[in-house]
Scaffold this active site. Structure first.
Site, PDB file in Angstrom:
ATOM      1  N   GLU A 235       4.775 -19.272  19.891  1.00 26.47           N
ATOM      2  CA  GLU A 235       4.828 -18.919  21.318  1.00 26.47           C
ATOM      3  C   GLU A 235       4.026 -19.887  22.172  1.00 26.47           C
ATOM      4  O   GLU A 235       4.469 -20.279  23.242  1.00 26.47           O
ATOM      5  CB  GLU A 235       4.200 -17.527  21.536  1.00 26.47           C
ATOM      6  CG  GLU A 235       5.118 -16.369  21.286  1.00 26.47           C
ATOM      7  CD  GLU A 235       4.419 -15.038  21.548  1.00 26.47           C
ATOM      8  OE1 GLU A 235       5.019 -14.191  22.201  1.00 26.47           O
ATOM      9  OE2 GLU A 235       3.262 -14.840  21.094  1.00 26.47           O
TER      10      GLU A 235
ATOM     11  N   ARG B  33       4.485 -12.596  34.653  1.00 30.87           N
ATOM     12  CA  ARG B  33       5.812 -12.007  34.542  1.00 30.87           C
ATOM     13  C   ARG B  33       6.921 -13.063  34.602  1.00 30.87           C
ATOM     14  O   ARG B  33       8.074 -12.773  34.295  1.00 30.87           O
ATOM     15  CB  ARG B  33       6.039 -10.999  35.674  1.00 30.87           C
ATOM     16  CG  ARG B  33       5.012  -9.904  35.710  1.00 30.87           C
ATOM     17  CD  ARG B  33       5.300  -8.973  36.864  1.00 30.87           C
ATOM     18  NE  ARG B  33       6.466  -8.175  36.595  1.00 30.87           N
ATOM     19  CZ  ARG B  33       6.457  -6.969  36.066  1.00 30.87           C
ATOM     20  NH1 ARG B  33       5.317  -6.398  35.782  1.00 30.87           N
ATOM     21  NH2 ARG B  33       7.567  -6.320  35.840  1.00 30.87           N
TER      22      ARG B  33
ATOM     23  N   ASN C 109      14.287  -8.459  41.119  1.00 32.09           N
ATOM     24  CA  ASN C 109      14.151  -8.548  39.655  1.00 32.09           C
ATOM     25  C   ASN C 109      15.323  -7.802  39.046  1.00 32.09           C
ATOM     26  O   ASN C 109      15.706  -6.752  39.555  1.00 32.09           O
ATOM     27  CB  ASN C 109      12.887  -7.846  39.157  1.00 32.09           C
ATOM     28  CG  ASN C 109      11.637  -8.508  39.640  1.00 32.09           C
ATOM     29  OD1 ASN C 109      11.683  -9.624  40.138  1.00 32.09           O
ATOM     30  ND2 ASN C 109      10.523  -7.822  39.512  1.00 32.09           N
ATOM     31  N   GLY C 110      15.817  -8.286  37.911  1.00 32.31           N
ATOM     32  CA  GLY C 110      16.920  -7.590  37.247  1.00 32.31           C
ATOM     33  C   GLY C 110      18.202  -8.384  37.368  1.00 32.31           C
ATOM     34  O   GLY C 110      18.195  -9.560  37.739  1.00 32.31           O
TER      35      GLY C 110
ATOM     36  N   LYS D 285       2.502 -15.971  17.119  1.00 30.96           N
ATOM     37  CA  LYS D 285       1.477 -16.458  18.060  1.00 30.96           C
ATOM     38  C   LYS D 285       1.529 -17.976  18.143  1.00 30.96           C
ATOM     39  O   LYS D 285       1.472 -18.552  19.220  1.00 30.96           O
ATOM     40  CB  LYS D 285       0.066 -16.049  17.628  1.00 30.96           C
ATOM     41  CG  LYS D 285      -0.322 -14.612  17.836  1.00 30.96           C
ATOM     42  CD  LYS D 285      -0.514 -14.180  19.268  1.00 30.96           C
ATOM     43  CE  LYS D 285       0.738 -13.758  19.923  1.00 30.96           C
ATOM     44  NZ  LYS D 285       1.364 -12.534  19.805  1.00 30.96           N
TER      45      LYS D 285
ATOM     46  N   LYS E  28       5.975 -12.066  30.130  1.00 31.16           N
ATOM     47  CA  LYS E  28       5.172 -11.007  29.540  1.00 31.16           C
ATOM     48  C   LYS E  28       5.963  -9.715  29.399  1.00 31.16           C
ATOM     49  O   LYS E  28       5.819  -8.983  28.436  1.00 31.16           O
ATOM     50  CB  LYS E  28       3.955 -10.795  30.440  1.00 31.16           C
ATOM     51  CG  LYS E  28       2.984  -9.752  29.956  1.00 31.16           C
ATOM     52  CD  LYS E  28       2.027 -10.351  28.974  1.00 31.16           C
ATOM     53  CE  LYS E  28       1.156  -9.330  28.312  1.00 31.16           C
ATOM     54  NZ  LYS E  28       0.854  -9.716  26.927  1.00 31.16           N
TER      55      LYS E  28
ATOM     56  N   TRP F 299      11.502 -15.588  36.710  1.00 29.10           N
ATOM     57  CA  TRP F 299      11.900 -15.963  35.345  1.00 29.10           C
ATOM     58  C   TRP F 299      13.420 -15.981  35.386  1.00 29.10           C
ATOM     59  O   TRP F 299      14.054 -14.936  35.531  1.00 29.10           O
ATOM     60  CB  TRP F 299      11.373 -14.914  34.359  1.00 29.10           C
ATOM     61  CG  TRP F 299      11.562 -15.286  32.927  1.00 29.10           C
ATOM     62  CD1 TRP F 299      10.688 -15.985  32.146  1.00 29.10           C
ATOM     63  CD2 TRP F 299      12.670 -14.950  32.074  1.00 29.10           C
ATOM     64  NE1 TRP F 299      11.194 -16.118  30.876  1.00 29.10           N
ATOM     65  CE2 TRP F 299      12.405 -15.498  30.805  1.00 29.10           C
ATOM     66  CE3 TRP F 299      13.863 -14.259  32.263  1.00 29.10           C
ATOM     67  CZ2 TRP F 299      13.276 -15.365  29.725  1.00 29.10           C
ATOM     68  CZ3 TRP F 299      14.739 -14.130  31.192  1.00 29.10           C
ATOM     69  CH2 TRP F 299      14.439 -14.680  29.940  1.00 29.10           C
TER      70      TRP F 299
ATOM     71  N   HIS G 125      12.386 -17.501  -2.585  1.00 26.29           N
ATOM     72  CA  HIS G 125      13.824 -17.363  -2.342  1.00 26.29           C
ATOM     73  C   HIS G 125      14.276 -18.184  -1.136  1.00 26.29           C
ATOM     74  O   HIS G 125      15.203 -17.779  -0.438  1.00 26.29           O
ATOM     75  CB  HIS G 125      14.170 -15.884  -2.164  1.00 26.29           C
ATOM     76  CG  HIS G 125      13.776 -15.067  -3.356  1.00 26.29           C
ATOM     77  ND1 HIS G 125      14.464 -15.110  -4.532  1.00 26.29           N
ATOM     78  CD2 HIS G 125      12.724 -14.246  -3.550  1.00 26.29           C
ATOM     79  CE1 HIS G 125      13.873 -14.311  -5.417  1.00 26.29           C
ATOM     80  NE2 HIS G 125      12.805 -13.776  -4.838  1.00 26.29           N
TER      81      HIS G 125
ATOM     82  N   GLU H  56       3.176 -11.936  12.687  1.00 21.74           N
ATOM     83  CA  GLU H  56       2.524 -12.016  13.994  1.00 21.74           C
ATOM     84  C   GLU H  56       1.754 -13.335  14.139  1.00 21.74           C
ATOM     85  O   GLU H  56       1.757 -13.937  15.215  1.00 21.74           O
ATOM     86  CB  GLU H  56       1.605 -10.788  14.177  1.00 21.74           C
ATOM     87  CG  GLU H  56       0.771 -10.765  15.445  1.00 21.74           C
ATOM     88  CD  GLU H  56       1.567 -10.742  16.747  1.00 21.74           C
ATOM     89  OE1 GLU H  56       2.799 -10.570  16.720  1.00 21.74           O
ATOM     90  OE2 GLU H  56       0.934 -10.924  17.802  1.00 21.74           O
TER      91      GLU H  56
ATOM     92  N   CYS I 175       9.803 -11.489  36.191  1.00 21.17           N
ATOM     93  CA  CYS I 175       9.746 -11.768  37.620  1.00 21.17           C
ATOM     94  C   CYS I 175       8.747 -10.834  38.295  1.00 21.17           C
ATOM     95  O   CYS I 175       8.608  -9.683  37.900  1.00 21.17           O
ATOM     96  CB  CYS I 175      11.078 -11.630  38.345  1.00 21.17           C
ATOM     97  SG  CYS I 175      12.403 -12.630  37.692  1.00 21.17           S
TER      98      CYS I 175
HETATM   99  C1  G6P Z   1       7.656 -10.184  25.376  1.00 22.91           C
HETATM  100  C2  G6P Z   1       6.202 -10.585  25.332  1.00 22.91           C
HETATM  101  C3  G6P Z   1       5.605 -10.202  23.982  1.00 22.91           C
HETATM  102  C4  G6P Z   1       5.803  -8.707  23.735  1.00 22.91           C
HETATM  103  C5  G6P Z   1       7.258  -8.298  23.868  1.00 22.91           C
HETATM  104  C6  G6P Z   1       7.391  -6.782  23.909  1.00 22.91           C
HETATM  105  O1  G6P Z   1       8.365 -10.952  24.472  1.00 22.91           O
HETATM  106  O2  G6P Z   1       6.063 -11.982  25.544  1.00 22.91           O
HETATM  107  O3  G6P Z   1       4.221 -10.502  23.971  1.00 22.91           O
HETATM  108  O4  G6P Z   1       5.345  -8.401  22.449  1.00 22.91           O
HETATM  109  O5  G6P Z   1       7.812  -8.796  25.089  1.00 22.91           O
HETATM  110  O6  G6P Z   1       6.755  -6.328  25.069  1.00 22.91           O
HETATM  111  P1  G6P Z   1       6.160  -4.889  25.262  1.00 22.91           P
HETATM  112  O7  G6P Z   1       5.578  -4.904  26.646  1.00 22.91           O
HETATM  113  O8  G6P Z   1       7.301  -3.929  25.131  1.00 22.91           O
HETATM  114  O9  G6P Z   1       5.128  -4.677  24.201  1.00 22.91           O
END
Ligand code: G6P
Length: 612
Positions: free
Chosen positions: A492, A27, A101-102, A489, A607, A75, A508, A485, A2
């Site tokens: 996501e 956010r 937020n929160g 990607k 994010k 969010w 396995h 990773e 947010c």
């Molecule tokens: C969210 C983001 C990811 C990120 C993760 C950890 O899930 O979408 O891209 O890797 O949070 O965030 P940070 O800011 O702690 O790296």
């Protein structure tokens, strides 16, 4: 998670707030809204489900105009993302309006109490209850600041909030506990935001709020106090951020810009931190805890998401080159499972945003047990950066695309520098090898640039797989985290189901999934595990899987096995994951674009995750 923007000054606040919300949209983007007090003293609220631009399209700027206002991009946590649940939220009397937020954890108990007092509720949100609670206290005290303060003493949970009071239209009250806020102080205007991106167009002079603090903002400045009513004196800091760093700069998406920026961002991570003649790495931010790091019995790396994957690379690096045990922990698990932590441990928190709630909580848990804590963080001045004993900034610059790209490679580069620094102190690598590594490191930006320049090759592979339903990514050693990773990607941003696995573990379980429709990405550079990877490829081929091999540019042999090749330059294993993720970032980017997905704002993601 947010985004909040608030403005008080001499301009019309609404365009300022909308521009700020657009910058904070990474956010959260379920819904957006603004509230303003106009020149007639009316308190107006406008909000809509969907993105900020959707709300802006239907907003009548002549009607919604005033020199004090607040806004929010959401969010969703409590209540589905619809018009009603969008912020700002008004209290029952229409006197207080709030963006938040929160999570207010005890909102149900407060709601019950307020309903006995005759309050009625419009939404399913915890935030509305907070607005009502403030108004309840306002009715008793007739003082806006006191009403906010008394309410905050009572609530449990987390908040970054901004609120207005129709009866006191000359002030904007903000407060923080667990969700970041900073206040920008300009000429005859004061602006509050969840992060610097919304403030930078107006001023570089900012104050970061700490947990348990509130601020009373007026057009001429601010007054800080704790929610226990203790005055705080703090000078402004100067923001180290440029406006063009947070704009797309001609690219179609932030994600593409951020992938292509990596030759520079990687350089920014190591600049000034390594002597290329001696191979000695020096990280000034860790000086104060150097002794603890060198004598650590164990490292515990804690993080979430992409940062956790970088942490896994860090484990492989530190264990291989420095011979110290390293554990890598999901922050959300670590904080709750009563972990064994000793004062001889060094806990490394990795976080792009520096605000991820679980990572922050894991860090606080580690501190309780007396461990030394260090941060590997991107956002300067963020909460994690401020709470660790020492740390190193990765200097990747603002990352706006929700899918993390350049932060990942810079996190790994930072961990490689820590590894080289530690190896020198522990004498686990000969000086000659350190010099070789530093020369290799110097060549990394040019190698990334080469890959950026051959992105069309990666795009061709994307074209062939844009309609796939599933993907498997396999790698060994340093390339296992790359497989994780790469899969993350893809899922996501393109919503294709993808899994990353250690290549040999495929036998396995995942091997059961392989048929002629299953694309399998093998990360197969010609390193110590090449022959093993080739055997794994054969196993998939025998079951008619479609092979995409990420391999050295000059690897002729791989052509005998792979249907498609993603070429990569050679490097030392220490830096291999930095290079090898780049084609996978491009692959997922192009597939998502071809599937017409919203690359920078994938559904349901945010994010910066500042809730549990
Ligand atoms: C969210 C983001 C990811 C990120 C993760 C950890 O899930 O979408 O891209 O890797 O949070 O965030 P940070 O800011 O702690 O790296």
């Amino acid at each position: 998670m947010c985004g909040i923007v608030g403005y008080i000054g001499s301009k019309n606040s609404v365009p300022v707030i909308i521009q700020g919300l657009k910058r904070l949209e990474y956010r959260g983007y379920d819904s957006a809204g603004v509230s303003v007090i106009n020149s007639e003293g009316e308190l107006l609220v406008y909000k809509k489900a969907g993105k900020v631009s959707k709300m802006e399209e239907s907003l009548d700027l002549d009607k919604y105009s005033g020199t004090i206002g607040i806004g929010h991009t959401r969010w969703a946590t409590h209540g589905e993302p619809n018009d009603i649940n969008a912020h700002p939220h008004l209290d029952f009397d229409g006197n207080i309006v709030i963006v938040h937020n929160g999570i207010i954890e005890n909102y149900k108990a407060i709601k019950k109490r307020l309903s006995i007092e005759g309050f009625e509720f419009q939404t399913e949100t915890d935030t509305e209850i907070l607005a009502d609670l403030i108004n309840f206290n306002y009715r008793r005290t007739n003082d806006f600041v006191t009403a906010v303060r008394l309410s905050l003493v009572e609530v449990e949970g987390t908040y970054g909030l901004a609120c207005l009071c129709k009866s006191e239209p000359d002030k904007l009250v903000v407060a923080r506990k667990g969700s970041p806020l900073l206040i920008g102080v300009g000429d005859s205007e004061t602006i509050v935001s969840s992060d610097a991106a919304a403030v930078i167009s107006y001023t570089k002079h900012v104050i970061y709020l700490e947990d348990g603090e509130m601020a009373i903002m007026t057009k001429n400045g601010y007054q800080l106090k704790t929610i226990e009513d203790k005055e705080i004196l703090r000078d402004t800091e100067v923001l180290d951020l440029l406006l063009d760093e947070i704009e797309k700069g001609g690219y179609d998406h932030f994600m593409l810009k951020e992938i292509c920026e990596q030759p520079d961002t990687i350089q920014n991570t190591y600049r000034g931190r390594i002597n290329f003649d001696t191979g000695v790495a020096k990280l000034g931010g860790l000086d104060t805890v150097l002794d603890k790091i060198v004598n650590a019995e164990r490292f515990i790396i804690t993080a979430c998401g992409t940062a956790w994957h970088a942490g896994l690379v860090g484990k492989y690096m530190i264990e291989q080159y420095c011979r110290v045990p390293v554990e890598v922990e999901y922050a959300s698990e670590f904080r709750y499972r009563n972990p064994i932590i000793s004062p001889r441990d060094v806990v490394i928190a990795i976080s792009q945003s520096g605000e991820t709630l679980d990572t922050l909580a894991a860090l606080r848990e580690a501190k309780k047990f007396g461990a030394t804590t260090i941060g590997v963080v991107n956002v300067i001045g963020s909460t994690i950066a401020r709470e660790v004993d020492a740390g190193t900034y990765i200097h990747a610059g603002p990352e706006i695309g929700v899918a993390s790209t350049k932060a990942f490679t810079s996190q790994i580069m930072s961990l490689a520098l820590i590894t080289m620094m530690l190896a020198k102190y522990k004498n686990t690598i000969p000086d000659s090898t350190l010099i070789q590594l530093s020369q290799e490191l110097l060549a990394i930006p040019a190698k990334i640039l080469k890959m950026v320049e051959m992105k069309e090759k990666y795009k061709l592979v994307a074209e062939s797989f844009k309609n796939a339903k599933n993907f498997l990514y396999l790698g060994r050693g340093f390339n296992f985290p790359v497989a994780l990773e790469g899969a993350l990607k893809l899922k996501e941003i393109s919503y294709i189901h993808a899994e990353g696995y250690p290549a040999a573990e495929m036998k396995h379980g995942p091997i059961a999934l392989i048929d002629e429709n299953m694309p399998v990405v093998f990360i197969a550079p010609h390193d110590g595990t090449y022959d093993k990877i080739i055997s794994n490829i054969e196993e998939v081929k025998a079951r008619k899987g479609r092979i995409i091999a990420l391999a050295y540019e000059d690897d002729e042999n791989i052509k005998n096995y792979a249907d498609y090749i993603l070429p990569v330059p050679k490097t030392s294993p220490l830096f291999a994951s930095i290079l090898n993720i780049i084609p996978l970032q491009f692959l997922s980017y192009y597939i998502a674009v071809m599937r017409e997905c919203n690359v920078d704002q994938p559904r349901n993601l945010a994010k910066s995750v500042t809730v549990e």
